[in-house]
Design a protein around this motif. Sequence first.
Motif, short mmCIF file in Angstrom:
data_model
loop_
_atom_site.label_atom_id
_atom_site.label_comp_id
_atom_site.label_asym_id
_atom_site.label_seq_id
_atom_site.Cartn_x
_atom_site.Cartn_y
_atom_site.Cartn_z
N ALA A 303 7.84 4.14 -44.08
CA ALA A 303 9.16 3.58 -43.77
C ALA A 303 9.13 2.90 -42.42
O ALA A 303 8.46 3.35 -41.50
CB ALA A 303 10.22 4.68 -43.78
N LYS A 304 9.85 1.80 -42.31
CA LYS A 304 9.92 1.04 -41.06
C LYS A 304 11.39 0.74 -40.75
O LYS A 304 12.22 0.63 -41.66
CB LYS A 304 9.18 -0.29 -41.17
CG LYS A 304 7.74 -0.17 -41.64
CD LYS A 304 6.82 0.34 -40.57
CE LYS A 304 5.37 0.33 -41.06
NZ LYS A 304 4.45 0.94 -40.08
N VAL A 305 11.68 0.61 -39.47
CA VAL A 305 13.02 0.17 -39.06
C VAL A 305 13.30 -1.19 -39.70
O VAL A 305 12.47 -2.09 -39.67
CB VAL A 305 13.12 0.08 -37.53
CG1 VAL A 305 14.45 -0.53 -37.11
CG2 VAL A 305 12.95 1.47 -36.90
N GLY A 306 14.48 -1.31 -40.30
CA GLY A 306 14.85 -2.55 -40.98
C GLY A 306 14.60 -2.55 -42.47
O GLY A 306 15.06 -3.45 -43.17
N ASP A 307 13.87 -1.53 -42.97
CA ASP A 307 13.64 -1.44 -44.41
C ASP A 307 14.95 -1.21 -45.16
O ASP A 307 15.85 -0.51 -44.67
CB ASP A 307 12.70 -0.28 -44.75
CG ASP A 307 11.24 -0.61 -44.51
OD1 ASP A 307 10.95 -1.76 -44.14
OD2 ASP A 307 10.40 0.28 -44.69
N VAL A 308 15.04 -1.79 -46.35
CA VAL A 308 16.17 -1.53 -47.24
C VAL A 308 15.92 -0.21 -47.97
O VAL A 308 14.84 0.02 -48.50
CB VAL A 308 16.35 -2.67 -48.26
CG1 VAL A 308 17.46 -2.34 -49.24
CG2 VAL A 308 16.63 -3.97 -47.54
N VAL A 309 16.91 0.67 -47.98
CA VAL A 309 16.83 1.95 -48.69
C VAL A 309 17.84 1.93 -49.82
O VAL A 309 19.03 1.66 -49.59
CB VAL A 309 17.13 3.14 -47.75
CG1 VAL A 309 17.07 4.45 -48.51
CG2 VAL A 309 16.15 3.15 -46.59
N CYS A 310 17.41 2.22 -51.03
CA CYS A 310 18.29 2.23 -52.19
C CYS A 310 18.37 3.64 -52.77
O CYS A 310 17.35 4.22 -53.14
CB CYS A 310 17.80 1.26 -53.26
SG CYS A 310 17.86 -0.46 -52.76
N ASN A 311 19.57 4.18 -52.85
CA ASN A 311 19.80 5.43 -53.56
C ASN A 311 20.05 5.05 -55.02
O ASN A 311 21.15 4.66 -55.40
CB ASN A 311 21.00 6.17 -52.97
CG ASN A 311 21.19 7.54 -53.59
OD1 ASN A 311 20.79 7.79 -54.72
ND2 ASN A 311 21.82 8.45 -52.84
N VAL A 312 19.01 5.14 -55.82
CA VAL A 312 19.09 4.69 -57.21
C VAL A 312 20.08 5.53 -58.00
O VAL A 312 20.80 5.03 -58.86
CB VAL A 312 17.69 4.73 -57.85
CG1 VAL A 312 17.75 4.28 -59.31
CG2 VAL A 312 16.72 3.86 -57.06
N THR A 313 20.13 6.83 -57.71
CA THR A 313 21.05 7.73 -58.42
C THR A 313 22.50 7.37 -58.15
O THR A 313 23.35 7.35 -59.05
CB THR A 313 20.79 9.18 -58.01
OG1 THR A 313 19.42 9.52 -58.28
CG2 THR A 313 21.70 10.14 -58.76
N ASP A 314 22.79 7.07 -56.91
CA ASP A 314 24.17 6.83 -56.46
C ASP A 314 24.57 5.36 -56.55
O ASP A 314 25.75 5.03 -56.58
CB ASP A 314 24.28 7.33 -55.01
CG ASP A 314 25.66 7.12 -54.41
OD1 ASP A 314 26.63 7.64 -54.97
OD2 ASP A 314 25.75 6.40 -53.40
N GLY A 315 23.58 4.46 -56.57
CA GLY A 315 23.88 3.04 -56.60
C GLY A 315 24.20 2.45 -55.25
O GLY A 315 24.68 1.31 -55.16
N SER A 316 23.91 3.18 -54.17
CA SER A 316 24.24 2.71 -52.82
C SER A 316 22.98 2.22 -52.11
O SER A 316 21.86 2.45 -52.56
CB SER A 316 24.91 3.82 -52.02
OG SER A 316 24.08 4.97 -51.97
N HIS A 317 23.19 1.56 -50.98
CA HIS A 317 22.06 1.04 -50.22
C HIS A 317 22.44 1.00 -48.74
O HIS A 317 23.62 0.99 -48.37
CB HIS A 317 21.67 -0.36 -50.70
CG HIS A 317 22.78 -1.36 -50.58
ND1 HIS A 317 23.68 -1.59 -51.60
CD2 HIS A 317 23.18 -2.15 -49.54
CE1 HIS A 317 24.55 -2.50 -51.21
NE2 HIS A 317 24.27 -2.85 -49.97
N ALA A 318 21.37 0.96 -47.90
CA ALA A 318 21.56 0.86 -46.45
C ALA A 318 20.25 0.38 -45.85
O ALA A 318 19.27 0.17 -46.56
CB ALA A 318 21.96 2.22 -45.87
N THR A 319 20.25 0.20 -44.54
CA THR A 319 19.06 -0.25 -43.83
C THR A 319 18.65 0.81 -42.81
O THR A 319 19.52 1.41 -42.15
CB THR A 319 19.34 -1.58 -43.10
OG1 THR A 319 19.73 -2.55 -44.07
CG2 THR A 319 18.11 -2.07 -42.37
N ILE A 320 17.36 1.07 -42.68
CA ILE A 320 16.88 2.09 -41.76
C ILE A 320 17.11 1.65 -40.31
O ILE A 320 16.75 0.54 -39.92
CB ILE A 320 15.38 2.39 -41.98
CG1 ILE A 320 15.19 3.05 -43.36
CG2 ILE A 320 14.82 3.28 -40.88
CD1 ILE A 320 13.74 3.33 -43.70
N VAL A 321 17.71 2.54 -39.54
CA VAL A 321 17.97 2.30 -38.12
C VAL A 321 16.86 2.92 -37.27
O VAL A 321 16.35 2.29 -36.33
CB VAL A 321 19.34 2.86 -37.70
CG1 VAL A 321 19.57 2.69 -36.21
CG2 VAL A 321 20.45 2.18 -38.50
#
Length: 384
Positions: A303-321
């Motif tokens: 994992a790297k800062v700025g990577d997109v993270v997808c919670n496939v179960t929940d359908g949500s997403h965010a970016t690593i800080v």
Amino acid sequence: MKRIVVIETTSKKVIYIKNISELSKLYPQLRVTQDALVVAEADLITSQDVIALLNEFSNASNEYYEVGDYKDILTSHNTANAKDNTTVQCTASIPTDTPPTGIIRIVKSGVTKSYWYSSFTDDTFTLQTKTVAAAAGGSGTVLKISTGTFLDGTVKPGMLIRNTTDDSYATIVSIDSATQLTTTALSGGSDNTFAASDSVIIGVLVAAIDNTYSIYTPSEDIINNGKPLDVTDAYADEINTLDNIPIDTPQSGYLLLKKDSTYTRYRYIKAINKKITLDTLKITAGSGGDSTTLIGTGFTAGAKVGDVVCNVTDGSHATIVTVDSNTQVTTGALTGGIHNLFSEGDTVWVHVVGSAIEYNKGERAIMSPWYKTQTGLIIATIDN
């Protein structure tokens, strides 16, 4: 009658030439291919006549060429690079932002030979090589083996191949099967044939080089506006392009995916034919997470800062800080999901093409966005 117009994107100089052979002599450090549509930015050019020519590029009857910029020019060591070497030493340190794998071009007097490398340290490239023993049934253009495989990713069309028993060499044209490849005609040897039991090395220096040779490090290869994408689904760890990716694209690094005016950066670990494989981490979320805290494992390497993270179960997403530890990362607030939480047991993918941005056919993948470049060219054939 057709002529070739060449436009230097930095100097805005316009040159007319007769053929691609003449182009290679003028710019020996550049790679010329015929598989990419060149889209010109009008503000790069001042001549209205040239702009008029560029506006004709949408005409499908024209032929288009793409030229990749070189990144840095180094000089070969005077005595260290003997024939059959598996390394290439330079007279100066290799810039640290050079792609970790790729192709170097060794040039002298307008003649270029390309070599794949698997790594570099300080002033030395380590070439990507493979040693095999020829089996019966070969010829001057066909190599057969009975032990090993040509399908392990270490052998590619365009690589140089040396028959060290015969002292001949050629260039690989195609990988026909796990145990056979086709080359150009062997030359320079005693019988110029891949005979049974001959020792063959792929990827080594086919001739000694000294400090009269220049070494060009891998190009920016932005390919202007990039390769058009095929349809890419959400939560994809592979990206498909409509056109073949250039064979000298580094086999690991970063790419940009362009949608409208938005660019998103991704790491990749392989780029072959029409498929780009992302450097993806897939985990099951552990307990203790919330809307900005993901608990799992493997984050230090994956994992790297700025990577997109997808919670496939929940359908949500965010970016690593921040990557807090091997078992925890902190993200921006999850959005777009049912609960917008990293709950225990959720399937989470780090660094994938997520639901935040959907890429469709015709949008662009821009490979290896290195910015330290020299001369960029726009080339097209035009009616005289």
